[in-house]
Design a protein around this motif. Structure first.
Motif, PDB file in Angstrom:
ATOM      1  N   HIS A 158      41.837 -20.368  21.005  1.00  0.00           N
ATOM      2  CA  HIS A 158      41.395 -20.420  22.260  1.00  0.00           C
ATOM      3  C   HIS A 158      41.316 -21.798  23.073  1.00  0.00           C
ATOM      4  CE1 HIS A 158      39.099 -19.405  25.923  1.00  0.00           C
ATOM      5  NE2 HIS A 158      39.257 -18.112  25.725  1.00  0.00           N
ATOM      6  N   PRO A 159      41.785 -21.878  24.166  1.00  0.00           N
ATOM      7  CA  PRO A 159      41.877 -23.385  24.889  1.00  0.00           C
ATOM      8  C   PRO A 159      40.256 -23.652  24.808  1.00  0.00           C
ATOM      9  CG  PRO A 159      43.466 -21.706  26.166  1.00  0.00           C
ATOM     10  CD  PRO A 159      42.692 -20.855  25.414  1.00  0.00           C
ATOM     11  N   ILE A 160      39.359 -22.784  24.947  1.00  0.00           N
ATOM     12  CA  ILE A 160      38.054 -23.199  24.958  1.00  0.00           C
ATOM     13  C   ILE A 160      37.695 -24.098  23.507  1.00  0.00           C
ATOM     14  CG2 ILE A 160      35.362 -22.831  24.866  1.00  0.00           C
ATOM     15  CD1 ILE A 160      36.042 -21.000  27.092  1.00  0.00           C
ATOM     16  N   TYR A 161      38.211 -23.390  22.390  1.00  0.00           N
ATOM     17  CA  TYR A 161      38.092 -23.800  21.194  1.00  0.00           C
ATOM     18  C   TYR A 161      38.856 -24.954  20.938  1.00  0.00           C
ATOM     19  CZ  TYR A 161      38.343 -23.630  16.095  1.00  0.00           C
ATOM     20  OH  TYR A 161      38.447 -23.962  14.719  1.00  0.00           O
ATOM     21  N   PRO A 246      34.664 -18.736  22.017  1.00  0.00           N
ATOM     22  CA  PRO A 246      35.491 -18.093  21.417  1.00  0.00           C
ATOM     23  C   PRO A 246      36.717 -18.775  20.492  1.00  0.00           C
ATOM     24  CG  PRO A 246      36.371 -18.174  23.745  1.00  0.00           C
ATOM     25  CD  PRO A 246      34.949 -18.782  23.619  1.00  0.00           C
ATOM     26  N   THR A 247      37.285 -18.360  19.375  1.00  0.00           N
ATOM     27  CA  THR A 247      38.108 -19.055  18.550  1.00  0.00           C
ATOM     28  C   THR A 247      39.614 -18.435  19.057  1.00  0.00           C
ATOM     29  OG1 THR A 247      36.552 -19.282  16.791  1.00  0.00           O
ATOM     30  CG2 THR A 247      38.709 -19.509  16.294  1.00  0.00           C
ATOM     31  N   PHE A 248      39.769 -17.050  19.244  1.00  0.00           N
ATOM     32  CA  PHE A 248      40.846 -16.697  19.543  1.00  0.00           C
ATOM     33  C   PHE A 248      41.278 -16.018  20.880  1.00  0.00           C
ATOM     34  CE2 PHE A 248      39.923 -15.507  14.790  1.00  0.00           C
ATOM     35  CZ  PHE A 248      40.637 -16.443  14.336  1.00  0.00           C
ATOM     36  N   LEU A 249      42.258 -16.143  21.492  1.00  0.00           N
ATOM     37  CA  LEU A 249      42.794 -15.576  22.611  1.00  0.00           C
ATOM     38  C   LEU A 249      44.028 -14.757  22.065  1.00  0.00           C
ATOM     39  CD1 LEU A 249      42.758 -15.422  25.767  1.00  0.00           C
ATOM     40  CD2 LEU A 249      44.380 -17.371  25.748  1.00  0.00           C
TER      41      LEU A 249
END
Length: 256
Positions: A158-161, A246-249
């Motif tokens: 995820h881009p936040i991760y 979140p880790t995953f998108l």
């Protein structure tokens, strides 16, 4: 239709950390490598983005790794699955576990991949696209390689991760953990320490991913910022941190 896949693993291409012993020896100890799909808690949501039936489909798995997904596709009716990876270590493991002629594994660099037009019903990729500098070119190739109404399904970090210039939680004065997102809009290279120093990844914003798909002739069908269920957290308490960030998108799209 004659199949054509070209691509190399040149020094200018992808970083191939999976063929370094220090990294690979630790990587294969991860649950998702020891347990396969049972060790990937996001898999049920990702599977739901695929066609209800895989019978007779031609499928492409980009960054196939040890072949867990490719084997699932073949075991559930796919007529042919091509798995592509840059790592000899990964492909050796995949071939050793491959018991069906329905799967073909090939070595190629996704940064330089060229595909035949209109060959595939589904293109799939798990946790590979965020390594690529030339992702826009690859998405164009995927669009060209899919049949009309063909489906692209992929997961990424995820881009936040991935966005922070340095990964990792910070504990603030009241004891809460926060995720310091300090450079979200500055896309590009992120260097991480993951088993070894100097792992190169490419950060892009959510908007960039969406526009890459729209500009390449896709219609977005699924967009999931994965979060564990209560059962997931009971089995693996470490997933509790997903409620912070979140880790995953997980993304699904159809070629228009």
């Amino acid at each position: 239709m004659a199949s054509k896949v070209t691509g190399t693993s040149s020094a200018e291409g992808s970083q191939n950390i999976y063929d370094t012993a220090d990294f690979f020896d630790q990587y294969i100890k991860l649950d998702r490598q020891k347990l396969g799909l049972e060790g990937a808690p996001e898999w049920p949501r990702l599977r739901a983005m695929l066609p209800d039936s895989l019978d007779s489909l031609r499928m492409l798995d980009l960054g196939c790794g040890m072949g867990w997904y490719a084997r699932y596709f073949a075991e559930n009716g796919a007529a042919h699955v091509r798995g592509i990876d840059i790592s000899e270590n990964m492909l050796d493991k995949a071939r050793a576990l491959n018991k069906t002629d329905a799967i073909e594994y090939m070595k190629a660099d996704l940064e330089e991949l060229k595909l035949s037009e209109g060959e595939y019903d589904v293109v799939f990729s798990a946790l590979a696209f965020h390594y690529l500098v030339n992702l826009p070119e690859l998405i164009q190739e995927v669009s060209r390689a899919l049949k009309p109404k063909g489906r692209l399904v992929f997961s990424i970090e995820h881009p936040i991760y991935l966005g922070p210039t340095k990964g990792g939680f910070v504990t603030i004065e009241d004891g809460r953990k926060i995720w310091p997102l300090d450079a979200y809009q500055r896309e590009g290279l992120r260097i991480r320490n993951w088993f070894v120093d100097g792992v190169r990844k490419q950060h892009r914003t959510l908007g960039t991913y969406i526009n890459l798909l729209l500009d390449s002739g896709f219609e977005l069908t699924d967009f999931v910022e994965w979060c564990p269920t209560e059962e997931d957290v009971k089995r693996s308490p470490g997933w509790e941190t997903e409620f912070i960030r979140p880790t995953f998108l997980l993304v699904g799209a159809v070629k228009k």
